[in-house]
Each structure stands twice: as C-alpha cells, then as structure tokens.
Design an enzyme around this catalytic site. Sequence first.
Site, short mmCIF file in Angstrom:
data_model
loop_
_atom_site.label_atom_id
_atom_site.label_comp_id
_atom_site.label_asym_id
_atom_site.label_seq_id
_atom_site.Cartn_x
_atom_site.Cartn_y
_atom_site.Cartn_z
N GLU A 77 -4.55 7.87 -2.80
CA GLU A 77 -5.05 6.58 -2.30
C GLU A 77 -5.41 5.64 -3.44
O GLU A 77 -5.33 4.43 -3.30
CB GLU A 77 -6.26 6.79 -1.39
CG GLU A 77 -5.91 7.38 -0.02
CD GLU A 77 -4.89 6.56 0.77
OE1 GLU A 77 -4.89 5.32 0.67
OE2 GLU A 77 -4.06 7.18 1.47
N HIS A 135 1.84 4.69 -2.78
CA HIS A 135 2.02 6.13 -2.57
C HIS A 135 3.43 6.55 -3.01
O HIS A 135 3.62 7.57 -3.67
CB HIS A 135 1.89 6.47 -1.08
CG HIS A 135 0.50 6.42 -0.55
ND1 HIS A 135 -0.50 7.23 -1.03
CD2 HIS A 135 -0.06 5.68 0.44
CE1 HIS A 135 -1.62 6.99 -0.35
NE2 HIS A 135 -1.38 6.05 0.54
N HIS A 176 0.83 -1.21 0.00
CA HIS A 176 0.00 0.00 0.00
C HIS A 176 0.87 1.27 0.00
O HIS A 176 0.72 2.14 -0.85
CB HIS A 176 -0.92 -0.02 1.23
CG HIS A 176 -1.76 1.21 1.37
ND1 HIS A 176 -3.05 1.29 0.90
CD2 HIS A 176 -1.49 2.42 1.92
CE1 HIS A 176 -3.54 2.50 1.14
NE2 HIS A 176 -2.61 3.21 1.77
N GLU A 177 1.78 1.33 0.96
CA GLU A 177 2.62 2.53 1.06
C GLU A 177 3.52 2.67 -0.17
O GLU A 177 3.83 3.78 -0.61
CB GLU A 177 3.43 2.52 2.35
CG GLU A 177 2.61 2.46 3.65
CD GLU A 177 1.55 3.55 3.79
OE1 GLU A 177 1.66 4.60 3.13
OE2 GLU A 177 0.57 3.32 4.53
#
Lengths: 510, 510
Positions: free
Chosen positions: A304, A278, A274-275
């Site tokens: 997101e 980003h 997830h990170e």
Amino acid sequence: MEQKVADPTLQKALEQFNLLDEKITHFSSIIGLADWDQKVMAPKKGRNVFAKASGTLRTEVFKLSVSKEMGDLLEALTSPDNEVNLDHVTKAKVREYKEYYQKSKSIPADLFQEYSILTALANDAWEEARENNDFARYLPSLEKIVAFKRKFAEIYGYEEHPYDALLDEFEPGLTVKRLDPLFAKLRESSVSLLERIKQNGKPTQAELFGQSFEIEKQKKFNRFILPIIGFDMDAGRLDETVHPFAQTVNIGDVRLTTRYLEKNVRSALFGTIHEAGHGIYEQHVNPVYEDSVLQSGASFGIHESQSRFLENMVGRSKEFWTFFFPKLQEYFPAQLETISLEEFYRAVNTVEPSFIRVEADELTYNLHIMLRYEIEKALIGGEIEAKDLPAIWNQKMQDYLGITPITDTEGVLQDVHWSFGGIGYFPSYSLGNLYAAQILNTMQKDLPDFYTHIENGRFDLIQAWLKENIHQYGKLYTPNELIVKVTGEELNADYLVEYLEKKYSEVYGL
Amino acid sequence: MEQKVADPTLQKALEQFNLLDEKITHFSSIIGLADWDQKVMAPKKGRNVFAKASGTLRTEVFKLSVSKEMGDLLEALTSPDNEVNLDHVTKAKVREYKEYYQKSKSIPADLFQEYSILTALANDAWEEARENNDFARYLPSLEKIVAFKRKFAEIYGYEEHPYDALLDEFEPGLTVKRLDPLFAKLRESSVSLLERIKQNGKPTQAELFGQSFEIEKQKKFNRFILPIIGFDMDAGRLDETVHPFAQTVNIGDVRLTTRYLEKNVRSALFGTIHEAGHGIYEQHVNPVYEDSVLQSGASFGIHESQSRFLENMVGRSKEFWTFFFPKLQEYFPAQLETISLEEFYRAVNTVEPSFIRVEADELTYNLHIMLRYEIEKALIGGEIEAKDLPAIWNQKMQDYLGITPITDTEGVLQDVHWSFGGIGYFPSYSLGNLYAAQILNTMQKDLPDFYTHIENGRFDLIQAWLKENIHQYGKLYTPNELIVKVTGEELNADYLVEYLEKKYSEVYGL
C-alpha cells in the site's frame, strides 16, 4: 540462481524445498489468475461451481504448505548445523514458509476447504447485497467468515489480542499494541487539521468534478497515463470491476482494474494510479525470485505504501498536474478549458468528509481506516457481532467524520475485503500512508529534484529509485527490515503527520 | 447423485474414486480456464513463465490419473465381484479413467511435464511464425512435438498403425483401418461432385462477401444471433482470437472465440455459429455430471458433429437465412439491400477450392481434412519429417484442390492444432460431418418440420431434441454407443454423401 551447498544431505533438502516452493508458487499463480477471472471475466452461472474447483486448488496449496514434507524440510533447514550454511535468499524463503507452517499446521484440510469455498462464494453475495442495498443478503456469509476468523485467530495463537493473529497475516509482526499509538497520533493530528480546514480553509472548486466526463474518453486517458507513470502494458492489463484491485499472475503478468463513473472523473483516475502503484511494484521484482515465494511484494503495508505513494504523493501533487493537466484539458475541453492548473490542483486535493473510502481525500482517508480497524478489533475480540455492523458503522462515521451514510451500500457494504476473508487487511492502507511519507522523506535526499522530475514527466527516475531500493527485493526482507534498510529507522507517524500538515496548509492557505 | 452400495469396502472404494474424480475434474476445469486466458487475455511477457505454472498443474492431473491410488481403485472397482454392482454412471467414469490409466501409466511424470511446457509455449511460436510467414520459427517446436507424439504412440500401444494410438485419444476406438474406407467413399463422391460443379454449376455471387462489413456491426450481429440459436450468454462468453475455439470451464461457463475480418463477413459469422455448436453441447450436459469426468462431450468427433451441424446443416440452410437475412440487411443495408435471399443463400454455399480450412465450404472442407489426415499418418508413421511439411502440404493442396498456397501462413501454418499436440485431432472434423448428417436423418423423423422450425426461428425445438438425445449425456456413452443409440446404426458415409449431393445439386442447379 538456487543455492548450492557442499553437504549432500543439505543439498538434497534444499533441492526438495525449492521444488516444493516452486510447486506452491505455480499453484498460487494459477489461483491468482482464476481469482481475477472470476471477478472480471467469468459468466454468472459458472461461478458457484468454479468456486468449488478453485477451493480444491487452494486446499492443495494449503496441504502442501502444512505437509509433513514441508515440516521435515523446514526442520532440517533450520537446524543449527544447517541454518548457518543457508544464503540470505534461502533464509528468506524458509522464513516465509515457516511462519505459515507454524500458524496453520493445526488447521484441518477440510475446514480450510470449507473456508475457501465460502470466501469464493461470498463475493457474489456481497456484490448482490451492495447492488441492492440489502445487508441481510450478505450477513449469513459474513457471520460464517467472522466465525472462521475467530477460530483461526485461536489456532494461529497470539500474545495479547486475538486480532493480532490476523494482523500478522497481512503485516508480519504487527500488533494492536504497536498500531494503537501510531493510529492515535495520526488520528489526533488529522482531526485537528480537518477542524482547521473546516474553520479557515479557502474553498476549492470540487464541483468541477461533478460534470459529465465521457467514459470512453476517460478510458483512453487512463490508458494514456499508465505507461508514462511506469506501468508496463506488455506485462499487464487494465480492466473494469466494481471494486478496483491489482492481481499478480507473475512478474510479467500483473493485472489492474478500475471503475469508470461518468459523474466522477476522479474515481477511475486515482483508482488506476493507485493500482498501478501495486502493479509496478510487482513488475519490478527481480526475476531471480520468479517461481518462488519471494516473487511478490514484502507485505500488504509496504504494498500500500507503493500504491498510496503513487496515487497521493505523486498523483495529487501540483507537479503531476503541471505535466498532465494540459493533456486532460485536451481530452475534456468543455469541462476544463476555463479551469486553471492551480484551481484544478486545489480541487483534486479537496478535503471533505465523505462516505466512500476509495474516493476519500488523503486526510480523511485514514479516518475511514481507523473506523474499520476498530470494528474489526471488536469483532474478532467478540465485543460485537456481524449483525450489529450497519448500526456501528453509521455511528462511527458520525463520530469520526461527522456524516451518516443514508444506505448500507454507501456504508458497511462498500468494501470487498471481508467477503474474501480479509479481516486485518484495512490497517495496511494507513500503514501504507505512513510508510510512504517516511520513504518520500528519504527519497528526497537522494532525489532532491523529486518534484521537478514529476513536473517534467520523468517518472522513470522515480520508479528507478523505487525499483532499486524497494521493488527489486520482492519478499526478501520483512517489512520492518525493509523500512529500516531504506530509511534508517523504524516506522513512525511523524513523517505523514508533517506531510499532511504541510500539504493542506498550502492547499487551504491555513 | 453418487452411487451408494451395500458392501462397505466397495462403498469406500467408490467414495475415494469419486473424490479423486472430482479433484481431477476441478483441476482440469482450472487448466481449461488458464488455457483460455493465455490465448485470449494474458499479456505477452507473462506467458512463458505461466506456461511452467500450468505445466505443473497439468502434471499434477497426470500424476493423479496414473497414480497408484487410481490404479488400485480401478482394479477394485472392475473386479468381477464388484463390477456387476456398479451403476451405469459409475461404469462410464471407470471406463474413462481406465482407458487413460492403461495408456499413460508408463509415461514418466517428468517427461509429461516437459511435454506440457513445450505445448504451452509452442502456441506463441506458432502465432509468430504464422504472423511472419516464417515456418522456420515454428519448426523446432513442431519437431519436438512430433518426437513426443511418436514416443507416446509407442507407449500407448496399437495394433496396426502407430497413428491409431493417437486417433484413439480423440475418438475412442477409431483406427486407420476404420477411417480409410469412410474417407475414401467421401473423397470419391466429393471430388466427383466438385468436378460437376466446376463444369456445369450455375455461378453464385460470392463476390458480395468481398465488400467491407464494419467490424463493430459484425460484433453486434454475432452477439444478436448467439442467444437465438441457443447459446446461453449468462453461462458463457464470446471473445476474439486469431484461431476461433470453444473452451469449457464448467457447464455454467463455456467460452467461445471468433475472428472478425472486415473483408470477410462470413468468417466471424460461421465461426461463431460453429463454436456455438460446441458451446451449447457443453451447456446442455446434465448437471448431475458436474464435477465429474462425464461433464464434457462424448468425443471430439461427436463434438464436431454438433458444431458442424449448427454451422452447416442449420446455419447454411436457406431457412436459416429466410429468418436471419432481413436482420442482416438491416445491419448492412449498403452491402445487402440489392441482394435477394436466394442470391444470398447461394452465395453462402459457394463451392470454391480455397486455402483456409476454417473458411472452406461444406464440400471442399473434407478434402482439407483428408490432406491433414494423410500428413499426420505419414508423420507418425515415420515416412515424412516436420521439416518436409511445407512442400508436402503445397503438393497435396494441388492434388486435392487444384490450388497451391503462395505463403505458408495460408498453408501449413494456418492451424493451431499441432502446436498444442493435437495430432490425431483433424479427422474429428470430417467425422463430425459424417455423424451430423446421420443425426440429421434421424432428427427429421422426429421433427418432420425441421426446416420450418428453422425458418420460424424456433431453434429451441431443435436444441431441445439435441439436448434430449445427445447433449444431456455428456460422456456417459462412448461415441459408438451414442451414434447407435441415437440413429440405430453405426457410423457410415452414406448420409453425408447423400446430403451433399442433394444440397449442391439444388444450389448449383445440377
């Protein structure tokens, strides 16, 4: 690559504006580094004092952003005579500063500094409260933050709902009026799908994740996959924090954190992916936007979309695990050698109402967001108060997910956001899911072999598409302009509803 | 605890001055953190861009320090009518800013920014040159830094030697004229003592340090001793860098680095103790000086006195190892179980001309400094140029220590200081040795059981004395005021000469 114009007065204004932009961007970059440091590295005893120092720098950025110089420059650059001569890059920079200037110019600098220090210190209060399951320790900070946010909403101004003023900080142009129907549609279909899974779904072997997975090996595996999925380790770091996050210092320095739990191998794994979503976004911004306000992602929602896309559409696909599962089995033979790829894939996509948002499955995740959205809306609307939150939280968990947290640590204290003043942030996550599904739909037209590429570990082809179509632009486009440019239409909930329906029908054999 | 006065105009000036002091201190604290980060944590690709950002903040501090506002406030506060009403804390703050203001007000801000970025980037150039034994890679940066420093010396002004202007930055009031005789005396006695050791010294077993000492165990041992010798781990960190250093963010956040070498257990050990000496000093500053210019140590020389004192007078004493050697043997039984305390102590104090300053023994160390002092003096005096340094370095090593480095990495490239513009810094180390011996002499009058305390691990008693007599004051006193206050006399070389004579006569049975 700064714009040059013929008119010397306009040229001078442009140069001054670009210098001011650079100064604000430099200071913001340092603030970003300092924020990361205080969460990841700083020793306990220095943090309170440092909060004052970083509050002073934040206040300096604030003062520059609402200064008379900024006001005059924005006025000069947006005069009818001048505006037509600005190129699209300058226009985008002006748009970003003008929006902030108009909202914030009426906030006194000392009020802003007080708020900066409060939010810098509230992180520790939140952490302690969370560690000790003691909401009361966090409440005084939270009450002050809510009071500030209500005041800011009035100062920023809004048309219909005070919460609109805060939503706009994270997703320019977003309102309750626009969000309510998107969320209503998503909620209706999610609740129905969840019900069908409960009734007729073929069980998955989620219990396999309850085994012990040595943390040292987890760390190695996380570091192994990061560069493969596209994160440049020479332009970033991976560290550990209670609450995973990504922090950009600049395009060449993007820092991720994750959290390792021995009894939950999924936590770090999907947290890291997830990170990384980003982080890769920020690493891919065109260097011509370096040292300017445009060097960051378009909005929280678009951001997101990139993290949720990588975590879910890519990271929870069967093809992802076709590629990575044999490697994961090598790392953890005792835990995984008797598990088939199909079993693992289905386990990864287990739908189960649970307490912690960041560990929720793709389907129930949006219900966690809607709960927070409604609480924030009521809090800023003045219908509820901070002290009521534990009870309201637990009631809504019961209403939406059919479960009640036993402790506040697993409930209202689980998220860091409110402690840094991020009221209005949570909707970005579900917006991200909505954007992501819509983007996936378009991407598959350009890359019909999307899933084959994943299966072959060709994440570079997917990242190249994202870089070309989304990442490179930084903040050049507004989120709405960007989604229309990429997908040809405004955001709607159909793509996500369809994606979830299709995916879980397959996973659960509905 | 800021001063209040009756005169409202003076009171207003005081308040403005304190606010400006706080702002400058806050920004400097953040710059400190950012410097640490770029050396210890930052990924490679972001550093060049970040150098511009930190240059912008450094320039802001510079602008504030030489601003019209600062000039006016200093003038108001030092007017004959007002100065008599200032308390000693305010006077000390005024003294610090006035000195900087008067030296630097004629430096244009853009020149300063150029210099800031240059020195921020030169670290990478130096590191690469050092890693690749390639002085040419560092030379362009070094030439520019020398040119800047020559220019600054002219702007700062000096009475006799341009190098005085730079010495003064590190040790207020220090001049070539004052330093030359101190160093001459020390050099004469050191060379003579070295000669006697070479001729008649009973050999030590220094080869025991050539064994392999597992780095993981070294790390544990370093972390084990730090809190015992007085470093508060909740108010600091220990990390790793090529060149060890201590960096203060604030009183509650002091960061040390060290360097582990498998084949040289002394390197990390004495490096860590040395940096701890700096760190404990800063942790002990009275919190009433927090957020002000006084929150740091008195000068570089006084700072080095604290690090060299802990490293040498304490850390290389027999009593230190009476306490710690059994523990070190537990960590490294294979390497140390057949070694006696006496043998270990003598090995720790082996005198041997060597290439690397930071690993030099107490005696030859000062010769390394004098070499650098003479090079800097000639460089700033315009007698030599940066390109000549490798040859001059090697010649002087031969003259002073009787050895010639084989590579520049072991020679002129070994130190970080010039890369950050620290010309004038090196003499602080030997000054530190001189101060330390003089302080030790006084301390032993108050603590006649000094060595017994060390033997018993009662470092708290020693640290309490240092805190009471030196550390707590931060920058309240000038270095000269402080040494007179503590020891009753100005700095002289006798104490160090005597200390070295006594110590090595015993170690080498002369």
